[in-house]
Motif scaffolding. Structure first.
Motif, PDB file in Angstrom:
ATOM      1  N   ASN A 171       0.490  -0.987   0.241  1.00 46.08           N
ATOM      2  CA  ASN A 171      -0.227   0.198  -0.244  1.00 46.08           C
ATOM      3  C   ASN A 171       1.502   1.499  -0.305  1.00 46.08           C
ATOM      4  O   ASN A 171       0.820   2.209  -0.882  1.00 46.08           O
ATOM      5  N   TRP A 174       3.611   1.732  -0.973  1.00 50.16           N
ATOM      6  CA  TRP A 174       4.995   1.539  -2.407  1.00 50.16           C
ATOM      7  C   TRP A 174       3.527   1.873  -3.415  1.00 50.16           C
ATOM      8  O   TRP A 174       4.607   3.494  -4.032  1.00 50.16           O
ATOM      9  N   TRP A 175       2.238   1.871  -3.083  1.00 53.18           N
ATOM     10  CA  TRP A 175       1.773   2.867  -4.452  1.00 53.18           C
ATOM     11  C   TRP A 175       1.008   4.012  -4.524  1.00 53.18           C
ATOM     12  O   TRP A 175       0.911   4.901  -5.411  1.00 53.18           O
ATOM     13  N   ASP A 176       0.921   4.032  -2.938  1.00 52.76           N
ATOM     14  CA  ASP A 176       0.500   5.205  -2.606  1.00 52.76           C
ATOM     15  C   ASP A 176       1.797   6.754  -1.940  1.00 52.76           C
ATOM     16  O   ASP A 176       1.360   7.236  -1.691  1.00 52.76           O
ATOM     17  N   MET A 231       8.068  -2.411  -2.328  1.00 56.91           N
ATOM     18  CA  MET A 231       7.665  -3.633  -2.926  1.00 56.91           C
ATOM     19  C   MET A 231       8.125  -4.622  -3.484  1.00 56.91           C
ATOM     20  O   MET A 231       7.617  -5.800  -2.726  1.00 56.91           O
ATOM     21  N   VAL A 282      -4.061  -4.614  -1.266  1.00 59.10           N
ATOM     22  CA  VAL A 282      -3.575  -3.959  -2.579  1.00 59.10           C
ATOM     23  C   VAL A 282      -4.158  -3.673  -3.971  1.00 59.10           C
ATOM     24  O   VAL A 282      -4.019  -2.372  -4.535  1.00 59.10           O
ATOM     25  N   THR A 284      -6.675  -0.384  -3.118  1.00 61.92           N
ATOM     26  CA  THR A 284      -4.983   0.837  -3.010  1.00 61.92           C
ATOM     27  C   THR A 284      -4.799   1.092  -4.622  1.00 61.92           C
ATOM     28  O   THR A 284      -4.964   2.102  -4.806  1.00 61.92           O
ATOM     29  N   MET A 285      -5.167   0.170  -5.641  1.00 64.35           N
ATOM     30  CA  MET A 285      -4.795   0.149  -6.897  1.00 64.35           C
ATOM     31  C   MET A 285      -5.557   0.873  -7.699  1.00 64.35           C
ATOM     32  O   MET A 285      -5.922   1.992  -8.529  1.00 64.35           O
TER      33      MET A 285
END
Length: 312
Positions: A70, A72-74, A100, A134, A138-139
């Motif tokens: 989370n 990493w993506w955000d 990641m 995730v 999240t994505m």
């Protein structure tokens, strides 16, 4: 080992153990561990204590892996929001690639080890939980719909089902109800936070309900979800995980929670700003106690059942 070797060293800017551990969102992980443990201990039958310990450990690692992925993506959002700017990636202590890699590695490790330690039904639920949090939340949902926290809240509701599956190898009405309790609790809990952290999500471009529809609509939603939550929570008292201890606990907590939701619903935004969102902050604090005590009551019923005190 000295504190400087464990924690972040401010003078060098290098990541320490504390920074990598922070990637796992330890506060969220503690809730995952607690609710999963309650699900495991409340389930009929039992498992060897070592199996139980390992299972909870691997569920916790899986929850931590979700947190790392989370972050990493955000990372772009976290750099903008005041309450997340000190996280390991925005602060420059940990790189996105490191986050990641840690998240993916720990996800695979947790799922495989839970399958080997307990059973593959529990492992499958853990894998789906990580995927849901995730990928689905999240994505996709988080940046797409103001209902993100409603649907995405399912990810945080799975741990007691996983704990239950560790013992039983399956799913039951009781584990589904524990899931539903957390699922319905998440929106009013999170929306209360949003009311007094209002600028963060707007600045980051995240379409939270209060950003897209305003505070009045958000207050209305908090009240509606709290009413539905109260019905589910009190109704659980008459299932296999309930009993007199749970019933009394739930009645008191839901009376307080409903009163808080009504108070928030009645509030004018001008008044709320004037007193620094005092009631909203109190409601948010109560929401933390609300979930802990409900699951604590379920645990108490399970612990006392062998002595003829728990359950009906």
């Amino acid at each position: 080992m000295s504190d400087t070797s464990i924690n972040t060293r401010a003078d060098t800017g290098e990541a320490g153990f504390g920074d990598y551990f922070a990637l796992l969102k330890p506060r969220v992980m503690s809730l995952v561990v607690f609710t999963a443990a309650v699900g495991l201990l409340a389930a009929p039958g039992g498992v060897h204590p070592f199996v139980a310990f390992c299972s909870i450990l691997f569920i916790a690692v899986g929850g931590g892996a979700s947190g790392a992925l989370n972050m990493w993506w955000d990372a772009d959002i976290d750099r903008v929001m005041k309450r997340t700017q000190s996280r390991p990636i925005p602060s420059g202590k940990v790189t996105p690639d490191e986050a990641m890699a840690i998240g993916v590695a720990l996800s695979g490790f947790a799922v495989v080890m839970l399958g080997l330690a307990a059973n593959w039904v529990a492992a499958g639920l853990l894998a789906f939980t990580i995927f849901f949090y995730v990928v689905i939340y999240t994505m996709w949902l988080k940046r797409w719909t103001p209902q993100n926290i409603v649907i995405g809240g399912a990810a945080g509701a799975f741990p007691p089902m996983i704990g239950w599956a560790v013992v039983t190898g399956g799913i039951s009405i009781e584990s589904v109800l524990m899931f539903t309790l957390i699922f319905m609790w998440t929106p009013p809990h999170f929306w209360a936070l949003c009311l007094f952290m209002k600028s963060d999500y707007k600045d980051a471009g995240v379409p939270m309900l209060h950003v897209t529809h305003g505070h009045r609509v958000t207050r209305n939603h908090i009240l509606v979800y709290t009413i539905l939550l109260a019905i589910i929570a009190v109704g659980m008292a008459f299932t296999g995980v309930g009993g007199p201890i749970y019933l009394v606990t739930s009645l008191v907590l839901n009376a307080l929670f409903l009163a808080g939701a009504v108070a928030i619903w009645r509030r004018d935004e001008t008044v709320a700003e004037r007193d620094g969102y005092k009631r909203e902050k109190a409601f948010f604090g109560l929401s933390l106690l609300y979930l802990f005590l409900h699951f604590g009551a379920i645990l108490a019923e399970a612990a006392l059942a062998p002595y003829g005190w728990g359950g009906w």
